[in-house]
Design a protein around this motif. Structure first.
Motif, PDB file in Angstrom:
ATOM      1  N   GLU A 535       0.816  -1.210   0.000  1.00 40.70           N
ATOM      2  CA  GLU A 535       0.000   0.000   0.000  1.00 40.70           C
ATOM      3  C   GLU A 535       0.852   1.263   0.000  1.00 40.70           C
ATOM      4  OE1 GLU A 535      -4.102  -1.647   2.009  1.00 40.70           O
ATOM      5  OE2 GLU A 535      -2.841  -0.314   3.197  1.00 40.70           O
ATOM      6  N   ALA A 536       2.101   1.143   0.429  1.00 39.51           N
ATOM      7  CA  ALA A 536       2.998   2.298   0.383  1.00 39.51           C
ATOM      8  C   ALA A 536       3.226   2.763  -1.049  1.00 39.51           C
ATOM      9  CB  ALA A 536       4.330   1.951   1.039  1.00 39.51           C
ATOM     10  N   GLU A 537       2.998   1.874  -2.031  1.00 37.26           N
ATOM     11  CA  GLU A 537       3.180   2.234  -3.441  1.00 37.26           C
ATOM     12  C   GLU A 537       2.145   3.266  -3.899  1.00 37.26           C
ATOM     13  OE1 GLU A 537       5.571   1.410  -5.385  1.00 37.26           O
ATOM     14  OE2 GLU A 537       6.449  -0.466  -4.636  1.00 37.26           O
ATOM     15  N   TYR A 538       1.054   3.426  -3.152  1.00 33.82           N
ATOM     16  CA  TYR A 538       0.059   4.442  -3.491  1.00 33.82           C
ATOM     17  C   TYR A 538       0.498   5.837  -3.056  1.00 33.82           C
ATOM     18  CZ  TYR A 538      -3.421   0.694  -4.228  1.00 33.82           C
ATOM     19  OH  TYR A 538      -4.106  -0.401  -4.687  1.00 33.82           O
ATOM     20  N   CYS A 539       1.494   5.908  -2.187  1.00 36.74           N
ATOM     21  CA  CYS A 539       1.895   7.186  -1.601  1.00 36.74           C
ATOM     22  C   CYS A 539       2.798   7.987  -2.530  1.00 36.74           C
ATOM     23  CB  CYS A 539       2.624   6.945  -0.277  1.00 36.74           C
ATOM     24  SG  CYS A 539       1.623   6.126   0.988  1.00 36.74           S
ATOM     25  N   ASP A 540       2.750   9.318  -2.387  1.00 40.67           N
ATOM     26  CA  ASP A 540       3.704  10.176  -3.080  1.00 40.67           C
ATOM     27  C   ASP A 540       5.072  10.090  -2.409  1.00 40.67           C
ATOM     28  OD1 ASP A 540       2.031  11.450  -5.120  1.00 40.67           O
ATOM     29  OD2 ASP A 540       0.957  12.289  -3.409  1.00 40.67           O
ATOM     30  N   ARG A 541       5.049  10.087  -1.073  1.00 37.48           N
ATOM     31  CA  ARG A 541       6.291   9.913  -0.318  1.00 37.48           C
ATOM     32  C   ARG A 541       6.020   9.060   0.907  1.00 37.48           C
ATOM     33  NH1 ARG A 541       8.903  14.876   1.806  1.00 37.48           N
ATOM     34  NH2 ARG A 541       6.753  15.588   1.983  1.00 37.48           N
ATOM     35  N   ILE A 542       7.106   8.471   1.424  1.00 35.55           N
ATOM     36  CA  ILE A 542       7.034   7.553   2.562  1.00 35.55           C
ATOM     37  C   ILE A 542       8.102   7.941   3.561  1.00 35.55           C
ATOM     38  CG2 ILE A 542       7.246   5.126   3.274  1.00 35.55           C
ATOM     39  CD1 ILE A 542       6.809   4.557   0.153  1.00 35.55           C
ATOM     40  N   MET A 543       7.760   7.859   4.830  1.00 40.80           N
ATOM     41  CA  MET A 543       8.744   8.034   5.905  1.00 40.80           C
ATOM     42  C   MET A 543       8.795   6.762   6.732  1.00 40.80           C
ATOM     43  SD  MET A 543       8.954  10.989   8.851  1.00 40.80           S
ATOM     44  CE  MET A 543       7.904  10.249  10.103  1.00 40.80           C
ATOM     45  N   ILE A 544       9.988   6.232   6.964  1.00 42.81           N
ATOM     46  CA  ILE A 544      10.154   5.031   7.779  1.00 42.81           C
ATOM     47  C   ILE A 544      10.850   5.406   9.078  1.00 42.81           C
ATOM     48  CG2 ILE A 544      11.156   2.718   7.918  1.00 42.81           C
ATOM     49  CD1 ILE A 544      11.012   2.533   4.903  1.00 42.81           C
ATOM     50  N   GLN A 545      10.271   4.992  10.186  1.00 44.46           N
ATOM     51  CA  GLN A 545      10.861   5.208  11.510  1.00 44.46           C
ATOM     52  C   GLN A 545      11.215   3.869  12.142  1.00 44.46           C
ATOM     53  OE1 GLN A 545       7.354   7.830  12.658  1.00 44.46           O
ATOM     54  NE2 GLN A 545       8.933   8.692  13.983  1.00 44.46           N
ATOM     55  N   ASP A 546      12.218   3.889  13.001  1.00 43.83           N
ATOM     56  CA  ASP A 546      12.536   2.720  13.817  1.00 43.83           C
ATOM     57  C   ASP A 546      13.230   3.194  15.075  1.00 43.83           C
ATOM     58  OD1 ASP A 546      12.609  -0.004  14.465  1.00 43.83           O
ATOM     59  OD2 ASP A 546      14.647  -0.217  13.709  1.00 43.83           O
ATOM     60  N   ARG A 547      12.818   2.652  16.201  1.00 46.61           N
ATOM     61  CA  ARG A 547      13.399   2.985  17.499  1.00 46.61           C
ATOM     62  C   ARG A 547      13.425   4.488  17.733  1.00 46.61           C
ATOM     63  NH1 ARG A 547      18.354  -1.521  17.419  1.00 46.61           N
ATOM     64  NH2 ARG A 547      16.967  -3.354  17.507  1.00 46.61           N
ATOM     65  N   GLY A 548      12.339   5.140  17.309  1.00 47.05           N
ATOM     66  CA  GLY A 548      12.183   6.566  17.542  1.00 47.05           C
ATOM     67  C   GLY A 548      12.874   7.469  16.556  1.00 47.05           C
ATOM     68  N   GLN A 549      13.638   6.914  15.630  1.00 51.28           N
ATOM     69  CA  GLN A 549      14.424   7.712  14.685  1.00 51.28           C
ATOM     70  C   GLN A 549      13.823   7.652  13.289  1.00 51.28           C
ATOM     71  OE1 GLN A 549      17.173   9.439  15.479  1.00 51.28           O
ATOM     72  NE2 GLN A 549      17.883   8.594  17.417  1.00 51.28           N
ATOM     73  N   LEU A 550      13.937   8.753  12.548  1.00 53.15           N
ATOM     74  CA  LEU A 550      13.603   8.761  11.132  1.00 53.15           C
ATOM     75  C   LEU A 550      14.782   8.147  10.386  1.00 53.15           C
ATOM     76  CD1 LEU A 550      12.119  11.798   9.163  1.00 53.15           C
ATOM     77  CD2 LEU A 550      13.753  10.217   8.149  1.00 53.15           C
ATOM     78  N   ILE A 551      14.546   7.021   9.690  1.00 53.12           N
ATOM     79  CA  ILE A 551      15.668   6.338   9.029  1.00 53.12           C
ATOM     80  C   ILE A 551      15.578   6.394   7.510  1.00 53.12           C
ATOM     81  CG2 ILE A 551      16.137   4.803  10.977  1.00 53.12           C
ATOM     82  CD1 ILE A 551      14.649   2.577   9.489  1.00 53.12           C
ATOM     83  N   ALA A 552      14.430   6.819   6.968  1.00 54.86           N
ATOM     84  CA  ALA A 552      14.310   6.948   5.507  1.00 54.86           C
ATOM     85  C   ALA A 552      13.105   7.810   5.190  1.00 54.86           C
ATOM     86  CB  ALA A 552      14.164   5.581   4.836  1.00 54.86           C
ATOM     87  N   ILE A 553      13.236   8.636   4.149  1.00 55.21           N
ATOM     88  CA  ILE A 553      12.104   9.418   3.654  1.00 55.21           C
ATOM     89  C   ILE A 553      12.309   9.677   2.171  1.00 55.21           C
ATOM     90  CG2 ILE A 553      13.132  11.667   4.258  1.00 55.21           C
ATOM     91  CD1 ILE A 553      10.244  12.601   4.960  1.00 55.21           C
ATOM     92  N   GLY A 554      11.249   9.541   1.387  1.00 50.97           N
ATOM     93  CA  GLY A 554      11.363   9.769  -0.045  1.00 50.97           C
ATOM     94  C   GLY A 554      10.223   9.134  -0.813  1.00 50.97           C
ATOM     95  N   THR A 555      10.299   9.221  -2.121  1.00 47.71           N
ATOM     96  CA  THR A 555       9.295   8.606  -2.984  1.00 47.71           C
ATOM     97  C   THR A 555       9.421   7.085  -2.898  1.00 47.71           C
ATOM     98  OG1 THR A 555      10.782   8.553  -4.880  1.00 47.71           O
ATOM     99  CG2 THR A 555       9.454  10.551  -4.589  1.00 47.71           C
ATOM    100  N   PRO A 556       8.386   6.344  -3.310  1.00 46.28           N
ATOM    101  CA  PRO A 556       8.513   4.884  -3.289  1.00 46.28           C
ATOM    102  C   PRO A 556       9.731   4.371  -4.054  1.00 46.28           C
ATOM    103  CG  PRO A 556       6.221   5.486  -3.599  1.00 46.28           C
ATOM    104  CD  PRO A 556       7.002   6.766  -3.656  1.00 46.28           C
ATOM    105  N   SER A 557      10.034   4.966  -5.210  1.00 46.38           N
ATOM    106  CA  SER A 557      11.200   4.503  -5.976  1.00 46.38           C
ATOM    107  C   SER A 557      12.493   4.783  -5.222  1.00 46.38           C
ATOM    108  CB  SER A 557      11.236   5.167  -7.355  1.00 46.38           C
ATOM    109  OG  SER A 557      11.331   6.577  -7.244  1.00 46.38           O
ATOM    110  N   ALA A 558      12.574   5.935  -4.538  1.00 47.74           N
ATOM    111  CA  ALA A 558      13.769   6.250  -3.756  1.00 47.74           C
ATOM    112  C   ALA A 558      13.923   5.298  -2.573  1.00 47.74           C
ATOM    113  CB  ALA A 558      13.702   7.696  -3.261  1.00 47.74           C
ATOM    114  N   ILE A 559      12.797   4.921  -1.969  1.00 47.38           N
ATOM    115  CA  ILE A 559      12.846   3.985  -0.836  1.00 47.38           C
ATOM    116  C   ILE A 559      13.285   2.607  -1.299  1.00 47.38           C
ATOM    117  CG2 ILE A 559      11.449   2.792   0.897  1.00 47.38           C
ATOM    118  CD1 ILE A 559      12.038   5.689   1.628  1.00 47.38           C
ATOM    119  N   ARG A 560      12.767   2.150  -2.447  1.00 47.08           N
ATOM    120  CA  ARG A 560      13.198   0.846  -2.954  1.00 47.08           C
ATOM    121  C   ARG A 560      14.686   0.867  -3.296  1.00 47.08           C
ATOM    122  NH1 ARG A 560       8.455   1.404  -5.717  1.00 47.08           N
ATOM    123  NH2 ARG A 560       9.582   1.872  -7.651  1.00 47.08           N
TER     124      ARG A 560
END
Length: 588
Positions: A535-560
């Motif tokens: 479902e993240a593929e429907y998004c314009d951008r995605i932010m991934i967090q882990d252990r309270g930290q932002l570890i990735a942010i960008g378009t689906p293609s940038a995240i892949r």
């Protein structure tokens, strides 16, 4: 996929012609949950029941456990007739329902002790059995931790360990991974594969995840109380074979627009879903590619998979789908880092005592954007989400929503927000219309304007046939529609969706995202959390967090790409989280 084959002995479970009906509130005639269901679970096998919301999966599980009694048919479990000997059946099986009864104020070890006592497990074998289960589930380091302090994935693994403490020969799992992140889901299925490979345990699982069903020896597809198809996952693929394709959208066209255009072709297209920057779709049996308008786009044939067949069979049963959406504008470029910032987050921190749930996080969301918040259970994304909604104050930092400071003018900021909770939170005893009228009044709508908005959302979410039904009696997919309708009554510019498709079937998820694409095209900003990585593929951008930290942010293609050029978002997510944790451990 597991390689072992089940033992060729008498079946662990055999159902013949099972019928079950219920009288629901507000309805005079009975509702048939199961109609002549016959299925066999082979001893030593891993068997899945899949089907849409309301198909009858949970009802069947409860019948197997002797918690309900069938109205017709026969049901044998481990050679015992369930109707005649329900307690004997319960003594010999393990059942993990969707809401498993962990005691959150007890530790991991105390929960295991309690369930061992309930099942009269001999003291002489307990320590060895506990050790085996704790090692299997990876909970050995956490025996003193309170169950209420565990992440969602760890709770599911503890629930599984408690279910297995009596070493039952038959294990029943009802949607064991709903609301669980991909890492925890993978770990849980590794455990099930290990248990299945031993050959000493028979497992029957109901699941909403089609890739999970591919782990199983046998699959039954259930729809409205009927078995539509059955067989091994590989053989079930033939229902869509030769009708599956992938199409890649032009540059700057979000895949969801191609998906929306395809899914609107209800006569020709059985299914369409964004995948890896492209759109995977399958045709209905009577259609061909010539029936589609895909000018200048390259279409590639691909082998069918279980989900393609599942969706094809469902569409044959539900051929008429809502079609009142706006036609997707294929010339629209992605709204990424363009236009007005509608949400601004600057250096936010959230503490719970000494624990830091969110640690100095900053990002922006743009008007009309679909923005995804992802992360493992316990990563801090739900805390971030609640702070953005104004449901939880920040410990430090600033959040601006629609130009309003959320810290100093929370009520004013929340007037710009629509919110759909993960769990159904409307009034179950009120009808659909009564709920809408109540929430419309709460949003300040009155008189003719309120009446107009109620009629508009009832039409938009296809609720007219349920107008007078109590909300608590609605199928899960329609509860979700009602929640959406209530959240959008006051036409907010920002819509927050917390795990909106958790527990609903793939067909309902497709229709839900078609609605979200339509809302986004009209300018609504969408903030969504989800554990369904596709479902993240429907998004314009995605932010991934882990252990309270932002570890990735960008378009689906940038995240892949950041996720090791992974072909799927699920693989990219796991790669990014595991790499981040490894880097954190090395640095510390």
């Amino acid at each position: 996929m597991t390689n072992c084959q089940p033992a060729s002995t008498s079946p662990a479970l055999e159902a013949q012609g099972i019928v079950k009906q219920f009288i629901r509130p507000g309805q005079s005639s009975p509702v048939t949950a199961l109609s002549g269901v016959s299925l066999t679970v082979r001893t030593g096998s891993l068997t899945a029941i899949i089907g849409p919301d309301g198909a009858g999966k949970t009802t069947f599980m409860r019948l197997v456990c002797g918690l309900l009694k069938s109205d017709a048919g026969s049901l044998s479990v481990l050679g015992m007739d369930v109707a005649s000997h329900p307690q004997a059946v319960q003594d010999h099986i393990g059942y993990m329902p969707q809401e498993f009864g962990l005691y959150e104020d007890l530790s991991v070890q105390e929960n295991l002790d309690l369930y061992a006592n309930l099942h009269a497990v001999p003291q002489a074998v307990r320590q060895e059995r506990f050790k085996k289960l704790l090692d299997l589930t990876g909970l050995s380091p956490f025996t003193k931790r309170m169950a209420g302090k565990l992440s969602g994935g760890m709770k599911q693994k503890l629930g599984l360990a408690c279910t297995l403490v009596s070493m039952p020969p038959l294990l029943l799992l009802d949607e064991p991974t709903v609301g669980v992140d991909p890492l925890s889901r993978r770990e849980l299925w590794q455990i099930l594969d290990t248990l299945s490979a031993s050959g000493s345990l028979t497992i029957l699982v109901a699941t909403a995840y089609l890739e999970e069903a591919e782990h199983c020896h046998d699959v039954y597809i259930l729809h409205k109380g009927h078995i539509l198809a059955q067989g091994a996952p590989d053989t079930l693929c033939h229902y869509a074979q030769g009708r599956c394709y992938v199409v890649r959208p032009p540059e700057n066209v979000p895949p969801r627009l191609i998906q929306a255009a395809l899914i609107d072709e209800t006569e020709a297209v059985a299914d369409a879903v964004p995948e890896g920057g492209a759109v995977r779709f399958s045709l209905t049996p009577q259609a061909s590619l010539k029936d589609l308008a895909l000018p200048g786009l390259t279409v590639t044939a691909v082998p069918a998979r279980l989900e393609d067949s599942f969706m094809s069979l469902l569409r044959q049963q539900e051929p008429s789908l809502p079609s009142h959406y706006s036609r997707p504008d294929m010339t629209a470029a992605k709204r990424v880092e363009t236009g007005r910032k509608i949400i601004e987050v600057r250096d936010i921190v959230r503490r719970f005592g000494d624990f830091i749930a969110v640690n100095h996080t900053s990002f922006s969301v743009y008007e009309g954007e679909i923005f995804g918040l992802l992360g493992p259970n316990g990563a801090g994304k739900s805390t971030t989400f609640r702070m953005l909604c104004g449901l939880l104050p920040v410990s430090s930092g600033q959040i601006s929503v629609a130009g309003v400071n959320l810290r100093t003018a929370r009520a004013q900021a929340r007037a710009h927000i629509g919110y759909v909770a993960q769990k159904f939170s409307l009034y179950t005893t009120l009808s659909v219309e009564e709920n809408l009228r109540f929430f419309g009044s709460a949003y300040g709508l009155r008189g003719r304007r309120l009446d107009q908005r109620i009629e508009a959302v009832i039409e938009e979410f296809d609720l007219s046939g349920f107008r007078h039904m109590p909300a608590g009696s609605l199928p899960g997919g329609y509860k979700q529609r009602l929640s959406m309708a209530a959240a959008l009554l006051h036409e907010p510019p920002i819509l927050f969706l917390d795990e909106p498709t958790s527990g609903i079937d793939p067909l309902a998820r497709r229709l839900f995202w078609r609605q979200i694409t339509d809302l986004s095209a009209k300018g609504t900003t969408i903030i969504v959390t989800t554990h369904f990585m596709e479902e993240a593929e429907y998004c314009d951008r995605i932010m991934i967090q882990d252990r309270g930290q932002l570890i990735a942010i960008g378009t689906p293609s940038a995240i892949r790409k950041q996720g090791g050029n992974s072909p799927t978002m699920n693989d990219a997510f796991i790669h990014i989280v595991e790499s981040g944790r490894h880097h954190q451990e090395v640095s510390s």
